[in-house]
Design a protein around this motif. Structure first.
Motif, PDB file in Angstrom:
ATOM      1  N   LEU A   1       0.942  -1.248  -0.157  1.00  0.00           N
ATOM      2  CA  LEU A   1       0.138   0.074   0.041  1.00  0.00           C
ATOM      3  C   LEU A   1       0.705   1.156   0.093  1.00  0.00           C
ATOM      4  CD1 LEU A   1      -3.007   1.075   0.084  1.00  0.00           C
ATOM      5  CD2 LEU A   1      -2.822   1.066   2.503  1.00  0.00           C
ATOM      6  N   GLU A   2       1.957   1.181   0.799  1.00  0.00           N
ATOM      7  CA  GLU A   2       2.662   2.474   0.877  1.00  0.00           C
ATOM      8  C   GLU A   2       3.527   2.710  -0.445  1.00  0.00           C
ATOM      9  OE1 GLU A   2       5.512   2.349   4.243  1.00  0.00           O
ATOM     10  OE2 GLU A   2       3.917   2.262   5.635  1.00  0.00           O
ATOM     11  N   ALA A   3       3.763   1.617  -1.019  1.00  0.00           N
ATOM     12  CA  ALA A   3       4.578   1.671  -2.342  1.00  0.00           C
ATOM     13  C   ALA A   3       3.825   2.253  -3.418  1.00  0.00           C
ATOM     14  CB  ALA A   3       5.255   0.322  -2.600  1.00  0.00           C
ATOM     15  N   VAL A   4       2.394   1.739  -3.560  1.00  0.00           N
ATOM     16  CA  VAL A   4       1.636   2.031  -4.738  1.00  0.00           C
ATOM     17  C   VAL A   4       1.268   3.389  -4.278  1.00  0.00           C
ATOM     18  CG1 VAL A   4      -0.585   1.748  -5.678  1.00  0.00           C
ATOM     19  CG2 VAL A   4       0.704  -0.319  -5.079  1.00  0.00           C
ATOM     20  N   LYS A   5       1.188   3.974  -3.280  1.00  0.00           N
ATOM     21  CA  LYS A   5       0.836   5.420  -2.789  1.00  0.00           C
ATOM     22  C   LYS A   5       1.875   6.420  -3.301  1.00  0.00           C
ATOM     23  CE  LYS A   5      -2.545   5.056   0.948  1.00  0.00           C
ATOM     24  NZ  LYS A   5      -2.797   5.509   2.358  1.00  0.00           N
ATOM     25  N   TYR A   6       3.297   5.958  -2.890  1.00  0.00           N
ATOM     26  CA  TYR A   6       4.235   6.535  -3.440  1.00  0.00           C
ATOM     27  C   TYR A   6       4.349   6.728  -4.935  1.00  0.00           C
ATOM     28  CZ  TYR A   6       9.120   7.639  -4.786  1.00  0.00           C
ATOM     29  OH  TYR A   6      10.102   8.249  -5.430  1.00  0.00           O
ATOM     30  N   LEU A   7       3.861   5.637  -5.799  1.00  0.00           N
ATOM     31  CA  LEU A   7       3.884   5.922  -7.188  1.00  0.00           C
ATOM     32  C   LEU A   7       2.776   6.980  -7.602  1.00  0.00           C
ATOM     33  CD1 LEU A   7       4.053   1.972  -8.163  1.00  0.00           C
ATOM     34  CD2 LEU A   7       5.890   3.617  -8.352  1.00  0.00           C
ATOM     35  N   THR A   8       1.733   6.824  -7.059  1.00  0.00           N
ATOM     36  CA  THR A   8       0.620   8.017  -7.420  1.00  0.00           C
ATOM     37  C   THR A   8       1.266   9.254  -6.988  1.00  0.00           C
ATOM     38  OG1 THR A   8      -0.608   7.736  -5.447  1.00  0.00           O
ATOM     39  CG2 THR A   8      -1.329   6.409  -6.911  1.00  0.00           C
ATOM     40  N   GLU A   9       1.902   9.454  -5.844  1.00  0.00           N
ATOM     41  CA  GLU A   9       2.356  10.919  -5.904  1.00  0.00           C
ATOM     42  C   GLU A   9       3.588  11.066  -6.890  1.00  0.00           C
ATOM     43  OE1 GLU A   9       4.383  10.475  -1.990  1.00  0.00           O
ATOM     44  OE2 GLU A   9       2.590  10.190  -0.874  1.00  0.00           O
ATOM     45  N   VAL A  10       4.265  10.317  -7.454  1.00  0.00           N
ATOM     46  CA  VAL A  10       5.312  10.523  -8.410  1.00  0.00           C
ATOM     47  C   VAL A  10       4.765  10.710  -9.785  1.00  0.00           C
ATOM     48  CG1 VAL A  10       7.363   9.611  -9.662  1.00  0.00           C
ATOM     49  CG2 VAL A  10       6.998   9.478  -7.173  1.00  0.00           C
ATOM     50  N   TYR A  11       3.707   9.798 -10.052  1.00  0.00           N
ATOM     51  CA  TYR A  11       3.130   9.721 -11.303  1.00  0.00           C
ATOM     52  C   TYR A  11       1.449   9.944 -10.710  1.00  0.00           C
ATOM     53  CZ  TYR A  11       7.197   7.832 -13.224  1.00  0.00           C
ATOM     54  OH  TYR A  11       8.416   7.578 -13.329  1.00  0.00           O
ATOM     55  N   PRO A  12       0.879  11.053 -10.484  1.00  0.00           N
ATOM     56  CA  PRO A  12      -0.552  11.270 -10.268  1.00  0.00           C
ATOM     57  C   PRO A  12      -1.672  10.601 -11.067  1.00  0.00           C
ATOM     58  CG  PRO A  12       0.880  13.417 -10.045  1.00  0.00           C
ATOM     59  CD  PRO A  12       1.605  12.423 -10.762  1.00  0.00           C
ATOM     60  N   GLU A  13      -1.314  10.790 -12.389  1.00  0.00           N
ATOM     61  CA  GLU A  13      -2.294  10.051 -13.260  1.00  0.00           C
ATOM     62  C   GLU A  13      -2.535   8.753 -13.114  1.00  0.00           C
ATOM     63  OE1 GLU A  13       2.053  10.271 -15.074  1.00  0.00           O
ATOM     64  OE2 GLU A  13       0.332  11.665 -14.079  1.00  0.00           O
ATOM     65  N   THR A  14      -1.766   7.847 -12.267  1.00  0.00           N
ATOM     66  CA  THR A  14      -1.805   6.557 -11.891  1.00  0.00           C
ATOM     67  C   THR A  14      -2.980   6.188 -10.880  1.00  0.00           C
ATOM     68  OG1 THR A  14      -0.063   6.397 -10.410  1.00  0.00           O
ATOM     69  CG2 THR A  14       0.463   5.937 -12.760  1.00  0.00           C
ATOM     70  N   ALA A  15      -3.086   7.532 -10.183  1.00  0.00           N
ATOM     71  CA  ALA A  15      -4.186   7.171  -8.901  1.00  0.00           C
ATOM     72  C   ALA A  15      -5.473   6.366  -9.198  1.00  0.00           C
ATOM     73  CB  ALA A  15      -4.598   8.751  -8.162  1.00  0.00           C
ATOM     74  N   GLY A  16      -6.222   7.094 -10.505  1.00  0.00           N
ATOM     75  CA  GLY A  16      -7.655   6.321 -11.034  1.00  0.00           C
ATOM     76  C   GLY A  16      -7.358   4.837 -11.230  1.00  0.00           C
ATOM     77  N   LYS A  17      -6.138   4.369 -11.795  1.00  0.00           N
ATOM     78  CA  LYS A  17      -6.015   3.142 -12.141  1.00  0.00           C
ATOM     79  C   LYS A  17      -5.402   2.262 -11.036  1.00  0.00           C
ATOM     80  CE  LYS A  17      -5.346   0.324 -15.768  1.00  0.00           C
ATOM     81  NZ  LYS A  17      -6.405  -0.178 -16.461  1.00  0.00           N
ATOM     82  N   PHE A  18      -4.858   2.812  -9.919  1.00  0.00           N
ATOM     83  CA  PHE A  18      -4.313   1.974  -8.854  1.00  0.00           C
ATOM     84  C   PHE A  18      -5.058   1.827  -7.794  1.00  0.00           C
ATOM     85  CE2 PHE A  18       0.511   2.807 -10.091  1.00  0.00           C
ATOM     86  CZ  PHE A  18       0.238   2.040 -11.197  1.00  0.00           C
ATOM     87  N   PHE A  19      -5.996   2.893  -7.440  1.00  0.00           N
ATOM     88  CA  PHE A  19      -6.794   2.870  -6.345  1.00  0.00           C
ATOM     89  C   PHE A  19      -8.405   3.104  -6.807  1.00  0.00           C
ATOM     90  CE2 PHE A  19      -2.731   3.998  -4.530  1.00  0.00           C
ATOM     91  CZ  PHE A  19      -2.797   3.430  -3.139  1.00  0.00           C
ATOM     92  N   ASN A  20      -9.183   2.309  -5.917  1.00  0.00           N
ATOM     93  CA  ASN A  20     -10.635   2.423  -5.817  1.00  0.00           C
ATOM     94  C   ASN A  20     -10.955   3.145  -4.440  1.00  0.00           C
ATOM     95  OD1 ASN A  20     -13.406   2.527  -6.112  1.00  0.00           O
ATOM     96  ND2 ASN A  20     -13.454   0.270  -6.400  1.00  0.00           N
ATOM     97  N   GLY A  21     -10.979   4.386  -4.165  1.00  0.00           N
ATOM     98  CA  GLY A  21     -11.106   4.923  -2.845  1.00  0.00           C
ATOM     99  C   GLY A  21      -9.839   4.854  -2.314  1.00  0.00           C
ATOM    100  N   GLN A  22      -9.698   4.248  -0.959  1.00  0.00           N
ATOM    101  CA  GLN A  22      -8.541   3.990  -0.261  1.00  0.00           C
ATOM    102  C   GLN A  22      -7.824   2.848  -0.503  1.00  0.00           C
ATOM    103  OE1 GLN A  22      -7.186   6.560   1.682  1.00  0.00           O
ATOM    104  NE2 GLN A  22      -8.609   7.861   0.358  1.00  0.00           N
ATOM    105  N   LYS A  23      -8.756   1.756  -1.242  1.00  0.00           N
ATOM    106  CA  LYS A  23      -8.122   0.560  -1.422  1.00  0.00           C
ATOM    107  C   LYS A  23      -7.633   0.269  -2.818  1.00  0.00           C
ATOM    108  CE  LYS A  23     -10.163  -1.461   2.248  1.00  0.00           C
ATOM    109  NZ  LYS A  23      -9.293  -2.387   3.338  1.00  0.00           N
ATOM    110  N   LEU A  24      -6.764  -0.822  -3.013  1.00  0.00           N
ATOM    111  CA  LEU A  24      -6.344  -1.061  -4.261  1.00  0.00           C
ATOM    112  C   LEU A  24      -7.099  -1.349  -5.555  1.00  0.00           C
ATOM    113  CD1 LEU A  24      -2.798  -2.900  -3.560  1.00  0.00           C
ATOM    114  CD2 LEU A  24      -3.170  -0.475  -4.014  1.00  0.00           C
ATOM    115  N   SER A  25      -7.103  -0.810  -6.312  1.00  0.00           N
ATOM    116  CA  SER A  25      -8.138  -1.306  -7.426  1.00  0.00           C
ATOM    117  C   SER A  25      -8.187  -2.698  -7.832  1.00  0.00           C
ATOM    118  CB  SER A  25      -7.984  -0.280  -8.577  1.00  0.00           C
ATOM    119  OG  SER A  25      -8.901  -0.721  -9.727  1.00  0.00           O
TER     120      SER A  25
END
Length: 90
Positions: free
Chosen positions: A29-53
């Motif tokens: 979870l921490e690793a994927v959150k970091y990725l969304t900070e570096v690449y914000p456009e990934t957030a919608g693909k990687f997460f559904n709310g607070q959970k991994l998509s």
């Protein structure tokens, strides 16, 4: 360092970057959150709310995290993460 590898489909939304190194993350979870900070456009693909998509499949050191502790799967400093786009058919 933790190494993250994205499949070709996901690398499109990171501008072609397929491999990313992460210094500090104790869980998936921490690793994927970091990725969304570096690449914000990934957030919608990687997460559904607070959970991994469910749109992604995540492996740590070759094992699907669904067979481990899910998004709370622990990482070591030499973990290798692979994130794949889940294929949805109809």
């Amino acid at each position: 360092m933790i190494e993250v590898e994205l499949d070709g489909v996901l690398s499109i939304i990171t501008g072609g970057t397929k491999k990313i190194k992460i210094r500090n993350a104790s869980t998936i979870l921490e690793a994927v959150k970091y990725l969304t900070e570096v690449y914000p456009e990934t957030a919608g693909k990687f997460f559904n709310g607070q959970k991994l998509s469910s749109q992604i499949i995540v492996y740590v050191d070759g094992t699907d995290i669904r067979k481990l502790s899910g998004e709370q799967t622990a990482l070591s400093t030499v973990s290798r993460i692979r994130i794949l786009s889940a294929l949805v058919g109809g």
